[in-house]
Design a protein around this motif. Sequence first.
Motif, PDB file in Angstrom:
ATOM      1  N   VAL A 178     -11.690  -5.072  -4.336  1.00 48.74           N
ATOM      2  CA  VAL A 178     -11.575  -3.820  -3.579  1.00 48.74           C
ATOM      3  C   VAL A 178     -11.197  -2.659  -4.502  1.00 48.74           C
ATOM      4  O   VAL A 178     -10.106  -2.086  -4.379  1.00 48.74           O
TER       5      VAL A 178
ATOM      6  N   ILE B  27      -9.548   0.936  -3.434  1.00 46.61           N
ATOM      7  CA  ILE B  27      -8.154   1.306  -3.185  1.00 46.61           C
ATOM      8  C   ILE B  27      -7.312   1.284  -4.467  1.00 46.61           C
ATOM      9  O   ILE B  27      -6.092   1.293  -4.400  1.00 46.61           O
TER      10      ILE B  27
ATOM     11  N   LYS C  85      -7.413  -3.711   2.272  1.00 50.13           N
ATOM     12  CA  LYS C  85      -8.167  -2.470   2.094  1.00 50.13           C
ATOM     13  C   LYS C  85      -8.121  -1.601   3.347  1.00 50.13           C
ATOM     14  O   LYS C  85      -7.834  -0.409   3.274  1.00 50.13           O
TER      15      LYS C  85
ATOM     16  N   ARG D  70       0.853  -1.181   0.000  1.00 49.04           N
ATOM     17  CA  ARG D  70       0.000   0.000   0.000  1.00 49.04           C
ATOM     18  C   ARG D  70       0.892   1.235   0.000  1.00 49.04           C
ATOM     19  O   ARG D  70       1.552   1.548   0.990  1.00 49.04           O
TER      20      ARG D  70
END
Lengths: 289, 409
Positions: free
Chosen positions: B272, B275, B251, B143
């Motif tokens: 998801v 994102i 997420k 991320r």
Amino acid sequence: MSIKRYSIPFLFIAPSLLLFFVFCFIPIIVAFFTSLTDWGLGGASFVGFRNYVELAGDPLFLRSLKNTLYFTFVGMPLSVLSGLVAAILLNSSLVKLKTLFRTGFFLPVVTNLVACGVVWRWLYNPQYGVIKWFFELFKISSPNWLGDPRWAMPSIILMATWRNFGYSMVIFLAGLQSIPRRFYEAATVDGADSFRSFIHVTLPLLKPTTVFVCIITTIGYFQLFAEPYVMTNQGGPVNSTLSIVLYLYKNGFKFFRFGYASAIAYVLFFIIFIFSLFQLRFIRHTVEY
Amino acid sequence: MKHNMWILIVFFALAGCKGKDGDKLTIWVMGAEGEKIKDVIALFEKENPDISIRIQSIPWSDAHMKLLTSVIGGTTPDICQLGTTWIPEFASMNALASLDRYVEGSDVVKEGNFFEGSWRTNIIGSSIYGIPWYVDTRVLFYRKDILKEVGYDHPPSSWEEMKYLCHGLVRDTNGDGIPERYAINLPTSDAFILLIFIWQAGGDILSPDYTNPTFDDPKIREAFEFYYSFFDEGLAPLGGTADIDLFHAFKIGFLPMFISGPWMIELLSKQVPEIDGRWAVATLPKKETGTSFIGGCNLSIFKNSNNKEAAWRFIEYMSRTENQTRWFELTGDLPAVKAAWDQDVLNVPIITAFGKQLEDARPSPPIPEWEEIRDKMEVYLEEVIYKKRSMDEALEFLQRDVKKILSRR
């Protein structure tokens, strides 16, 4: 004359005998000879009882044996007992909506095992599971059911009990209904209360049924496979739910060790055979009423 | 005895083959690809009117068992899609046709056109038993926004940096000892990731001729310790990973990093989409090397096919650069042919990271015993992670057990 007399019943059971012979008996014999070979990736040659000797010293096999015994001897009494309790409750005049409960309790038995496993996996989920939520209502923190080596097998036993007690319940119900009323009437005349007539009439007369249910459940439980296959990623964590059949499957179909896998199958066969003999001895001493 | 068995199998194989039409090909394809390949088949049949193809789609979960029974029962198809790790098993069962002769005479299928690691998954001994169709490799998914939050605007490039970053990522805000945010999702025991760490440390699990295990190599111990440290230091959740919904966890940032393959790209954007753009992929952090595992699928011709020429024409067709690109567009499967990567459709950052990792990716040992060795590695690694066995003992037993597996040959 007698040949003719006996040939007709045989004619009737011939189709199922034939199917049994071709699809059960022959493979059982072939599997025995396979277990004496090292049939695997490279071909097959005769090795005598070497597979069996190797099994005796295989820590994973011994582990799977221990796990299976644990599962059977905790799970079998639990499901037989809960089946008996459910049957007695459904047989009494106190319970309403009998058909609904009977169907409901039996429903898990006929539900696909894999589907049950997936649903229970969600119930046991350590983050969002209903069981975790239930424990939190009482401010108790619950373990990671299927992820903790100590709790994984009890979790599987609980699920298996839920799934199988409906079967023993139905058999027990039939057994209960076949007990003639006159025994109870006689007991009442003798001054027995309902608890005493349960101990002295119901239980002894249910003995053949109980033995049957115990044997069938034991045989089924020794062959534990789908529950750990679906719920604990084939025997995890740390092999705490590795069962004999799962280990057999791994050796046969993942490692291609057909000879070794057949030897495992035969060891399992003998274990089940011995336990069934042992349980059948109880029936011999049945008193005729 | 050995020979009798094979004579029996070949007998059944031949019995199963008779009466087939010369121009009909049966191809087994796995999972969703069985549907998607129909478009490609239509184009192939247009170009080759003398060949008609029957596609049989097999679910991945049954594929291995079904193939095994078909080999023993002699009902194999002409061509089958095989996972790269399955080639050694089926080749050693004598089920696959050697393709040496065809490769020699081909203008399309040349060793240099494919990723080296992918090509190597087909070589057993000195013969080739399959042609790469598509590839996959493990990379680091992370991320971007969460890494930035802890001061990282780039993915970790070395083991040391990886560990440093992980310690920065873990958060236990309410102080109950259970983090609200872990650093990475690592399966509790995954032989492929362990193997990757071993290669990266500069080691290998078997001697170069695949006859002896080398688990006494201190580099393997280093990889074991690296894997173990993620759990020991509380950077990855123990045990529960199998039951945590990875997409949701990724997420909400519960698990901001994980190691996985290209199939996750489509899954992430489907499961998801919220994102999208906040995650990226990167090549794995390096120790001595940054080597990853190369997998994917190959196309193999079965020995008892009597349409081998036609089958080869199909494999050649699938190996053409334009068809490799088309297959990527249809499915997202990464091309095994290097030239296909020059096309614009593959020139997006997420895909190019995979392309870069593929340059440094190796297959698992090409021996049929790999599946069993892999199981042993996972059993002992898991015991070490759960602190049920010391690392010294685990490595010693692993060495002993794998030696026994290899000595059975």
